[in-house]
Design a protein around this motif. Structure first.
Motif, PDB file in Angstrom:
ATOM      1  N   UNK A  11      31.700  40.103  43.892  1.00  0.00           N
ATOM      2  CA  UNK A  11      32.679  41.032  43.320  1.00  0.00           C
ATOM      3  C   UNK A  11      33.173  40.541  41.963  1.00  0.00           C
ATOM      4  N   UNK A  12      33.433  39.231  41.853  1.00  0.00           N
ATOM      5  CA  UNK A  12      33.854  38.677  40.570  1.00  0.00           C
ATOM      6  C   UNK A  12      32.788  38.903  39.509  1.00  0.00           C
ATOM      7  N   UNK A  13      31.548  38.626  39.840  1.00  0.00           N
ATOM      8  CA  UNK A  13      30.460  38.771  38.880  1.00  0.00           C
ATOM      9  C   UNK A  13      30.282  40.228  38.473  1.00  0.00           C
ATOM     10  N   UNK A  14      30.352  41.139  39.442  1.00  0.00           N
ATOM     11  CA  UNK A  14      30.201  42.559  39.126  1.00  0.00           C
ATOM     12  C   UNK A  14      31.322  43.043  38.205  1.00  0.00           C
ATOM     13  N   UNK A  15      32.523  42.509  38.393  1.00  0.00           N
ATOM     14  CA  UNK A  15      33.647  42.907  37.545  1.00  0.00           C
ATOM     15  C   UNK A  15      33.499  42.403  36.118  1.00  0.00           C
ATOM     16  N   UNK A  16      33.098  41.133  35.976  1.00  0.00           N
ATOM     17  CA  UNK A  16      33.097  40.542  34.636  1.00  0.00           C
ATOM     18  C   UNK A  16      31.850  40.878  33.825  1.00  0.00           C
ATOM     19  N   UNK A  17      30.750  41.254  34.481  1.00  0.00           N
ATOM     20  CA  UNK A  17      29.566  41.622  33.702  1.00  0.00           C
ATOM     21  C   UNK A  17      29.589  43.090  33.331  1.00  0.00           C
ATOM     22  N   UNK A  18      30.502  43.846  33.903  1.00  0.00           N
ATOM     23  CA  UNK A  18      30.630  45.250  33.557  1.00  0.00           C
ATOM     24  C   UNK A  18      31.570  45.417  32.375  1.00  0.00           C
ATOM     25  N   UNK A  19      32.476  46.356  32.508  1.00  0.00           N
ATOM     26  CA  UNK A  19      33.468  46.589  31.462  1.00  0.00           C
ATOM     27  C   UNK A  19      34.546  45.519  31.577  1.00  0.00           C
ATOM     28  N   UNK A  20      34.405  44.468  30.773  1.00  0.00           N
ATOM     29  CA  UNK A  20      35.298  43.316  30.903  1.00  0.00           C
ATOM     30  C   UNK A  20      36.606  43.574  30.161  1.00  0.00           C
ATOM     31  N   UNK A  21      37.677  43.722  30.917  1.00  0.00           N
ATOM     32  CA  UNK A  21      39.012  43.876  30.357  1.00  0.00           C
ATOM     33  C   UNK A  21      39.909  42.796  30.942  1.00  0.00           C
ATOM     34  N   UNK A  22      41.137  42.747  30.461  1.00  0.00           N
ATOM     35  CA  UNK A  22      42.077  41.752  30.981  1.00  0.00           C
ATOM     36  C   UNK A  22      42.337  41.970  32.466  1.00  0.00           C
ATOM     37  N   UNK A  23      42.477  43.226  32.862  1.00  0.00           N
ATOM     38  CA  UNK A  23      42.760  43.521  34.270  1.00  0.00           C
ATOM     39  C   UNK A  23      41.585  43.173  35.164  1.00  0.00           C
ATOM     40  N   UNK A  24      40.358  43.501  34.739  1.00  0.00           N
ATOM     41  CA  UNK A  24      39.191  43.166  35.566  1.00  0.00           C
ATOM     42  C   UNK A  24      38.972  41.656  35.614  1.00  0.00           C
ATOM     43  N   UNK A  25      39.241  40.959  34.500  1.00  0.00           N
ATOM     44  CA  UNK A  25      39.091  39.498  34.487  1.00  0.00           C
ATOM     45  C   UNK A  25      40.081  38.849  35.443  1.00  0.00           C
ATOM     46  N   UNK A  26      41.330  39.313  35.435  1.00  0.00           N
ATOM     47  CA  UNK A  26      42.341  38.752  36.334  1.00  0.00           C
ATOM     48  C   UNK A  26      42.020  39.079  37.785  1.00  0.00           C
TER      49      UNK A  26
END
Length: 214
Positions: free
Chosen positions: A37-52
């Motif tokens: 889940x972390x990898x899918x979030x950060x390799x997609x549309x990386x924003x501050x909210x998705x990074x956190x």
């Protein structure tokens, strides 16, 4: 007397192996969900909210994994102790450094370099985790963190490879469900997550088997 004790010893060995397999499977599931889940979030549309959000998932997964390891190897305890939080933070930081190095270098060289670095960080993290959760360690487990770290890093390199180098997808023929038509699409990243889960199981099974075998 040895004949009488042998069935008991066999029973203890079987219970330990079953416990180790169950713990490795549980750990692999948690780690696959957290890292995937972390990898899918950060390799997609990386924003501050998705990074956190990704960092929160990764850290919670590290705490849960460490808790399972502690219960399996020693005894239940408070996972929120400072030293145990520190090893979870090291695990989280290892994955972040892995992705940053891979993106900085890029290409196959980036995947190779980042995965080698991750293997080293995870090996150190596994060794520290054992020191934190276990009161004693035997000489027969000296190489275990290295093997487990390499296996888990190999799973990580699969994630990167499927996200960066493959753009194909597999889809099923249209399936009619009532008035709705459903098409199941399998993307490379999904396959990478499954492969990562297999590597995670092998890594933790190898690690736990050395601790639990008599």
């Amino acid at each position: 007397m040895s004949v009488i004790r042998q069935p008991r010893a066999l029973g203890r060995t079987t219970r330990r192996r079953v416990m180790g397999t169950a713990a490795a499977l549980s750990t692999a599931v948690i780690e696959t969900i957290a890292v995937g889940c972390w990898f899918a979030l950060v390799v997609g549309s990386r924003t501050t909210s998705t990074a956190l959000a990704g960092l929160g998932l990764l850290f919670c997964g590290a705490l849960s994994r460490a808790g399972i390891f502690g219960v399996t190897v020693t005894h239940p305890g408070d996972v929120l102790q400072p030293r145990r939080l520190a090893v979870a933070l090291l695990f989280t930081a290892g994955w972040i450094v892995w992705l940053l190095v891979a993106e900085l270098v890029g290409g196959v060289a980036g995947v190779t370099l980042a995965s080698g670095l991750l293997a080293g960080i995870l090996s150190v993290q596994f060794a520290l985790e054992h020191r934190v959760f276990s009161r004693s360690s035997g000489p027969h487990i000296a190489e275990t963190p290295i093997v487990s770290g390499l296996l888990l890093a190999a799973g990580g390199s699969t994630l990167l490879a499927t996200a960066w180098f493959f753009d194909w997808g597999l889809s099923t023929p249209p399936l009619s469900v009532g008035v709705t038509t459903v098409v199941v699409l399998i993307e490379p990243l999904q396959i990478g997550v499954v492969v990562f889960g297999l590597f995670a199981f092998l890594a933790h099974y190898h690690r736990l088997r050395r601790f639990l075998d008599p």
